[in-house]
Design a protein around this motif. Structure first.
Motif, PDB file in Angstrom:
ATOM      1  N   PHE A 613       0.822  -1.208   0.000  1.00 44.01           N
ATOM      2  CA  PHE A 613       0.000   0.000   0.000  1.00 44.01           C
ATOM      3  C   PHE A 613       0.858   1.262   0.000  1.00 44.01           C
ATOM      4  N   GLY A 614       1.965   1.258   0.717  1.00 41.92           N
ATOM      5  CA  GLY A 614       2.814   2.445   0.802  1.00 41.92           C
ATOM      6  C   GLY A 614       3.420   2.850  -0.521  1.00 41.92           C
ATOM      7  N   LEU A 615       3.544   1.898  -1.443  1.00 34.34           N
ATOM      8  CA  LEU A 615       4.035   2.198  -2.789  1.00 34.34           C
ATOM      9  C   LEU A 615       2.925   2.765  -3.657  1.00 34.34           C
ATOM     10  N   TYR A 616       1.777   2.115  -3.617  1.00 34.86           N
ATOM     11  CA  TYR A 616       0.576   2.586  -4.313  1.00 34.86           C
ATOM     12  C   TYR A 616      -0.636   1.881  -3.706  1.00 34.86           C
ATOM     13  N   PRO A 617      -1.680   2.629  -3.398  1.00 33.20           N
ATOM     14  CA  PRO A 617      -1.945   4.037  -3.685  1.00 33.20           C
ATOM     15  C   PRO A 617      -1.293   5.029  -2.734  1.00 33.20           C
ATOM     16  N   GLY A 618      -0.589   4.529  -1.709  1.00 34.28           N
ATOM     17  CA  GLY A 618       0.137   5.429  -0.822  1.00 34.28           C
ATOM     18  C   GLY A 618       1.323   6.064  -1.523  1.00 34.28           C
ATOM     19  N   ASN A 619       2.020   6.923  -0.802  1.00 32.52           N
ATOM     20  CA  ASN A 619       3.113   7.696  -1.405  1.00 32.52           C
ATOM     21  C   ASN A 619       4.396   7.674  -0.583  1.00 32.52           C
ATOM     22  N   HIS A 620       4.483   6.801   0.437  1.00 36.01           N
ATOM     23  CA  HIS A 620       5.656   6.893   1.298  1.00 36.01           C
ATOM     24  C   HIS A 620       6.750   5.875   0.982  1.00 36.01           C
ATOM     25  N   ILE A 621       6.540   5.008  -0.006  1.00 35.56           N
ATOM     26  CA  ILE A 621       7.617   4.185  -0.556  1.00 35.56           C
ATOM     27  C   ILE A 621       7.846   4.646  -1.986  1.00 35.56           C
ATOM     28  N   THR A 622       9.060   5.093  -2.296  1.00 37.88           N
ATOM     29  CA  THR A 622       9.372   5.583  -3.641  1.00 37.88           C
ATOM     30  C   THR A 622      10.745   5.093  -4.062  1.00 37.88           C
ATOM     31  N   VAL A 623      10.948   5.065  -5.370  1.00 36.27           N
ATOM     32  CA  VAL A 623      12.244   4.665  -5.922  1.00 36.27           C
ATOM     33  C   VAL A 623      13.334   5.638  -5.483  1.00 36.27           C
ATOM     34  N   ALA A 624      13.002   6.918  -5.428  1.00 31.20           N
ATOM     35  CA  ALA A 624      14.005   7.932  -5.114  1.00 31.20           C
ATOM     36  C   ALA A 624      14.318   8.021  -3.630  1.00 31.20           C
ATOM     37  N   GLU A 625      13.290   7.979  -2.776  1.00 32.40           N
ATOM     38  CA  GLU A 625      13.476   8.235  -1.348  1.00 32.40           C
ATOM     39  C   GLU A 625      13.733   6.969  -0.535  1.00 32.40           C
ATOM     40  N   THR A 626      13.168   5.852  -0.934  1.00 31.42           N
ATOM     41  CA  THR A 626      13.319   4.591  -0.190  1.00 31.42           C
ATOM     42  C   THR A 626      13.671   3.465  -1.165  1.00 31.42           C
ATOM     43  N   PRO A 627      14.855   3.529  -1.783  1.00 29.86           N
ATOM     44  CA  PRO A 627      15.181   2.578  -2.849  1.00 29.86           C
ATOM     45  C   PRO A 627      15.208   1.118  -2.395  1.00 29.86           C
ATOM     46  N   GLN A 628      15.623   0.843  -1.158  1.00 37.07           N
ATOM     47  CA  GLN A 628      15.658  -0.544  -0.689  1.00 37.07           C
ATOM     48  C   GLN A 628      14.248  -1.116  -0.546  1.00 37.07           C
ATOM     49  N   LEU A 629      13.350  -0.305  -0.003  1.00 34.71           N
ATOM     50  CA  LEU A 629      11.971  -0.771   0.122  1.00 34.71           C
ATOM     51  C   LEU A 629      11.318  -0.927  -1.251  1.00 34.71           C
ATOM     52  N   ALA A 630      11.628  -0.012  -2.164  1.00 32.89           N
ATOM     53  CA  ALA A 630      11.091  -0.130  -3.519  1.00 32.89           C
ATOM     54  C   ALA A 630      11.582  -1.413  -4.179  1.00 32.89           C
ATOM     55  N   ALA A 631      12.852  -1.736  -3.983  1.00 30.41           N
ATOM     56  CA  ALA A 631      13.391  -2.978  -4.549  1.00 30.41           C
ATOM     57  C   ALA A 631      12.710  -4.198  -3.944  1.00 30.41           C
ATOM     58  N   ALA A 632      12.387  -4.123  -2.651  1.00 30.21           N
ATOM     59  CA  ALA A 632      11.688  -5.232  -1.995  1.00 30.21           C
ATOM     60  C   ALA A 632      10.268  -5.374  -2.531  1.00 30.21           C
ATOM     61  N   CYS A 633       9.619  -4.242  -2.846  1.00 27.18           N
ATOM     62  CA  CYS A 633       8.293  -4.298  -3.471  1.00 27.18           C
ATOM     63  C   CYS A 633       8.384  -4.957  -4.844  1.00 27.18           C
ATOM     64  N   LYS A 634       9.411  -4.595  -5.589  1.00 27.16           N
ATOM     65  CA  LYS A 634       9.601  -5.201  -6.907  1.00 27.16           C
ATOM     66  C   LYS A 634       9.774  -6.706  -6.786  1.00 27.16           C
ATOM     67  N   ARG A 635      10.561  -7.141  -5.813  1.00 21.01           N
ATOM     68  CA  ARG A 635      10.770  -8.573  -5.621  1.00 21.01           C
ATOM     69  C   ARG A 635       9.473  -9.266  -5.220  1.00 21.01           C
ATOM     70  N   THR A 636       8.660  -8.608  -4.403  1.00 18.57           N
ATOM     71  CA  THR A 636       7.367  -9.172  -4.003  1.00 18.57           C
ATOM     72  C   THR A 636       6.494  -9.428  -5.227  1.00 18.57           C
ATOM     73  N   LEU A 637       6.464  -8.474  -6.148  1.00 17.87           N
ATOM     74  CA  LEU A 637       5.655  -8.632  -7.354  1.00 17.87           C
ATOM     75  C   LEU A 637       6.208  -9.728  -8.256  1.00 17.87           C
ATOM     76  N   GLU A 638       7.517  -9.883  -8.288  1.00 21.76           N
ATOM     77  CA  GLU A 638       8.117 -10.972  -9.066  1.00 21.76           C
ATOM     78  C   GLU A 638       7.675 -12.327  -8.535  1.00 21.76           C
ATOM     79  N   ILE A 639       7.651 -12.448  -7.221  1.00 22.02           N
ATOM     80  CA  ILE A 639       7.238 -13.711  -6.596  1.00 22.02           C
ATOM     81  C   ILE A 639       5.760 -13.984  -6.877  1.00 22.02           C
ATOM     82  N   LYS A 640       4.932 -12.948  -6.798  1.00 24.33           N
ATOM     83  CA  LYS A 640       3.499 -13.137  -7.017  1.00 24.33           C
ATOM     84  C   LYS A 640       3.177 -13.494  -8.457  1.00 24.33           C
ATOM     85  N   GLY A 641       3.971 -13.041  -9.405  1.00 22.81           N
ATOM     86  CA  GLY A 641       3.717 -13.354 -10.794  1.00 22.81           C
ATOM     87  C   GLY A 641       2.641 -12.476 -11.403  1.00 22.81           C
ATOM     88  N   ASP A 642       2.161 -12.875 -12.592  1.00 28.04           N
ATOM     89  CA  ASP A 642       1.206 -12.030 -13.307  1.00 28.04           C
ATOM     90  C   ASP A 642      -0.131 -12.694 -13.558  1.00 28.04           C
TER      91      ASP A 642
END
Length: 808
Positions: A613-642
């Motif tokens: 939620f903090g990545l979207y629709p929230g605004n407190h996880i971002t690529v620029a300000e919280t790159p480690q958390l953003a990378a963890a979100c990306k990994r979460t989506l990779e695991i979940k698949g499409d």
């Protein structure tokens, strides 16, 4: 780079934008057989599904205020809060089985059901041949058409005149108008001495009911002195031929070449706190006024008023992503969608059409004060609809409004915002009775037109969905979002007490463990974890979905508090709490943890991704300000698949866009446009799962409209992103997730951003070629600094309300 201020464009110039015919038209070569093939029209309150049959036309009708139930005034479980201490004790000794068992005591009643109004049928025996047939929906005009063998029909739902209109022209036809209603009703056909021909239907909904998954088949209770009542009037204005009554409840037209059918409805619903009988609207007088006023106008007057009203919203934004090959354009919309899925065809017009369709649907189903779009917008044919067609607050009702502000449809957003304003009426009592919290208000998993807020389940629901209580924290963020896009301080002062109330509940609900603040009990919407001993648990402490939503709610409230002049001590409380919230954790697989412990999901590909939620629709996880958390979100989506359901796919488009993963966002957008067969179709080539039906409605499946809105928002999120920084200054990023498929050239005009701006821009080969920035804030607003970025280019400037700046 030198900036050039130019004369501010007029309001009309900014809002009136051309639209491509190919990206604003659904077209088919045969009538609809199934709901998922029919074409929706609506005026924000009344809606219809147009099937386009020849021998028999079927028009299913809805009124967004027609629900079962009455005001929610009884607390189902007044002593539920007494179980909270025991649940926490079980959790802190790691006894998750016991916590799940005890959670069932903290459950209340279910929501009510949204109801179908009825079905108008127009039968004729002369014509059944569909060899010269076409059916279309022009979403630039909000006009449906059917053509066959020298005959034509037009259909639209007028907001300014509060009627639906059908015009039938062509060869001499003999028509019979009938009506079917699933609710208790009386129906009569009349032709007055003056030649006024009408069908009048009086009926009422059940005063209580149950969902389809909780004994709904036997849960309906009817009483003519209780519940929402309605009257529908269908008037026939025949230009020639004759009309007479048939069997007392039908109208028969003979030798008719040109007739207009007007459909008006009104219900007794008068607000979620008003008894619909004793305190209801005078719906009989209201519908009579509507039908009489509409009948006094010519067809052209009705159509022109409808189009002018509708286009004042729809034309606020336009998008061009390229041109589709002519041979693909010539195919029906259904065939285009199928080939887009199965042949991987390149079809930018279809991608634009899906985006435009989302805007069309929102305008068509969200213009009733205090009654937002429900799980199916306003289009439902079932007396027992899936999930009651209610407002599910753990994603679905919020996703309905993700595109509203950016697409310039903040007017439509107000239906939800007005609804949220009233939730504290029941939400305050829910906070006390179910959670022992004496301040603020909360909302659980479901709500309905009556504004219920209690956790559902009736002591037997699965805690993974029944006991979630962060709906208030989530839905209240929409109050701040409307301010962020409009910068209207008077509005913010008005809604601030509601936003503060949601934050106050969060402040009181948090508990301390090991020096951090977290929630206990917590659940993560509809998901389950596996403990080391293999137990599939629902209830836990420190769920990160809760933390994400609370962080966003408190952050919004803090910013609002600074603007409205809240006390220093309260602002300090918010700031201290934000600092003490349990920090996010990254699991051993590089993913963002959903659970306090690094435990796996029972279903690794689960459709919900609430902890992101903090990545979207929230605004407190971002690529620029919280790159480690953003990378963890990306990994979460990779695991979940499409491979997921429709609304979840729409969410993932936005999540990938926020990660600036252009190709991943585009891929998942294409997945959203995965062709799905109508639910009841069982023939060859049947396709099931999540995606898009032939009429472009979202397939959960079954139909849920949230995926349409999520996908619409996702397109804009790929092209423009905006935030307000700590000092309330807007930061705008252009083309943050532009995929190769769209990079050659494109234009987007009229998109709104946080900070009160509207942008018009074009690009070629991935770089901006033109860029206009319009400062649309209230005239009283002070000059404002704004930062814009595209790739390595940055613009820093100060604008004044009403000013237009050309940057490129």
């Amino acid at each position: 780079m030198k900036l050039k201020a130019i004369f501010a464009l007029s309001f009309f110039q900014i809002l009136t934008l051309p639209a491509s015919a190919q990206s604003t038209r659904l077209h088919y070569d045969s009538p609809a057989i199934y709901f998922e093939e029919a074409l929706p029209i609506g005026n924000g309150s009344q809606g219809a599904m147009i099937y386009g049959g020849v021998a028999e036309e079927k028009i299913s009708l809805n009124d967004i205020t027609l629900w079962t139930g009455e005001p929610d005034r009884v607390v189902y479980s007044p002593d539920a809060y007494k179980s909270i201490a025991g649940i926490r004790e079980a959790l802190f000794r790691e006894d998750y089985r016991e916590a799940d068992r005890l959670q069932r005591a903290v459950q209340g009643h279910y929501s009510q059901n949204y109801q179908p109004l009825g079905t108008l049928t127009i039968s004729q025996s002369e014509y059944s041949d569909t060899s010269e047939y076409s059916r279309s929906l022009d979403i630039a005009r909000a006009l449906a058409t059917v053509n066959y063998r020298g005959c034509s029909r037009e259909y639209f739902a007028s907001a300014p005149d509060s009627v639906m209109v059908v015009r039938m022209k062509g060869k001499k036809q003999n028509l019979t108008l009938g009506y079917h209603c699933q609710l208790p009703h009386q129906q009569v056909a009349t032709v007055s001495k003056e030649g006024v021909a009408e069908l009048t239907i009086d009926g009422y909904a059940a005063w209580t009911s149950k969902p389809n998954y909780a004994g709904g088949e036997t849960g309906f209770q009817y009483d003519s002195n209780r519940g929402v009542h309605f009257r529908t009037i269908i008037r026939v204005l025949n230009q020639d031929g004759t009309v007479r009554v048939r069997n007392n409840d039908q109208l028969q037209l003979t030798d008719c070449t040109d007739c207009i059918i007007l459909i008006a409805n009104a219900t007794s619903f008068n607000g979620n706190d008003k008894d619909p009988v004793r305190e209801g609207r005078d719906y009989r007088s209201l519908v009579r006024s509507r039908i009489d006023h509409a009948a006094a106008k010519t067809y052209d007057e009705l159509l022109n008023r409808h189009e002018a009203d509708y286009q004042s919203y729809f034309n606020r934004i336009s998008l061009d992503l390229g041109t589709t090959a002519a041979d693909i354009q010539a195919k029906t919309t259904e065939q285009q969608l199928r080939d887009y899925t199965e042949k991987n065809e390149v079809n930018p017009d279809l991608e634009e059409l899906y985006f435009n369709y989302g805007r069309y649907l929102l305008i068509s189903c969200s213009r009733t004060q205090g009654v937002p779009a429900n799980l199916q917008g306003l289009w439902n044919e079932r007396i027992l609809p899936p999930w009651s067609c209610n407002y599910t607050s753990n994603i679905n009702v919020e996703e309905n409004y993700w595109p509203a502000e950016a697409a310039g449809l903040g007017d439509m957003h107000l239906s939800l915002i007005d609804f949220v304003r009233k939730l504290p009426v029941t939400g305050t009592e829910t906070a006390r009775a179910y959670y022992g919290v004496q301040q603020g208000w909360c909302l659980a998993h479901n709500t309905d037109i009556w504004g219920m807020t209690c956790p559902v389940g009736e002591h037997g629901g699965d805690p993974m969905w029944a006991n979630w209580n962060m709906g208030g924290a989530w839905i209240s963020t929409h109050l701040w979002e409307h301010y962020a896009f409009t910068m209207n301080l008077d509005y913010l002062r008005d809604v601030y007490p509601v936003l503060k109330g949601a934050a106050d509940f969060c402040l009181a609900w948090l508990v301390e463990k090991d020096g951090c603040l977290l929630t206990a009990p917590a659940t993560s919407p509809e998901n389950t974890f596996l403990t080391p001993d293999g137990y599939a648990g629902r209830t836990l402490y420190g769920g990160f979905a809760d933390i994400a939503m609370i962080r966003e709610c408190l952050t919004d409230t803090r910013m609002a508090a600074l603007l409205v002049g809240e006390s220093k001590s309260y602002i300090e409380t918010l700031e201290k709490t934000l600092q003490q919230l349990l920090p996010y954790r990254i699991g051993k697989n590089g993913h963002l943890q959903e659970w306090y412990h690094d435990w796996p999901d029972q279903d690794p590909h689960h459709r919900h991704q609430s902890h992101l939620f903090g990545l979207y629709p929230g605004n407190h996880i971002t690529v620029a300000e919280t790159p480690q958390l953003a990378a963890a979100c990306k990994r979460t989506l990779e695991i979940k698949g499409d491979k997921t359901t429709g609304w979840s796919t729409g969410w993932r488009v936005n999540l990938q866009a926020r990660l600036h993963e252009a190709e991943a966002a585009y891929h998942i957008y294409r997945v959203l446009l995965n062709y799905i067969s109508p639910d009841d179709y069982r023939g060859p080539g049947r396709r099931t799962g999540g995606g898009t039906y032939p009429n472009l409605l979202d397939a959960h499946s079954p139909f849920q409209i949230d995926g349409n809105f999520g996908g619409c928002a996702g397109v804009m999120e790929m092209l423009v992103q905006s935030t307000l920084n700590e000092t309330q200054q807007p930061q705008i990023t252009l083309l943050p997730a532009l995929p190769k498929a769209w990079s050659r050239s494109g234009t987007l005009k009229g998109i709104h951003t946080r900070g009160g701006y509207t942008l018009d821009f074009s690009w070629q080969n991935g770089s901006l070629t033109t860029l206009f920035l319009h400062d649309c804030r209230p005239a009283s607003a002070r000059p404002q600094k704004v930062f814009l970025r595209q790739g390595t280019k940055t613009w820093k400037l100060t604008t004044r309300a009403g000013e237009t700046v050309r940057l490129k």
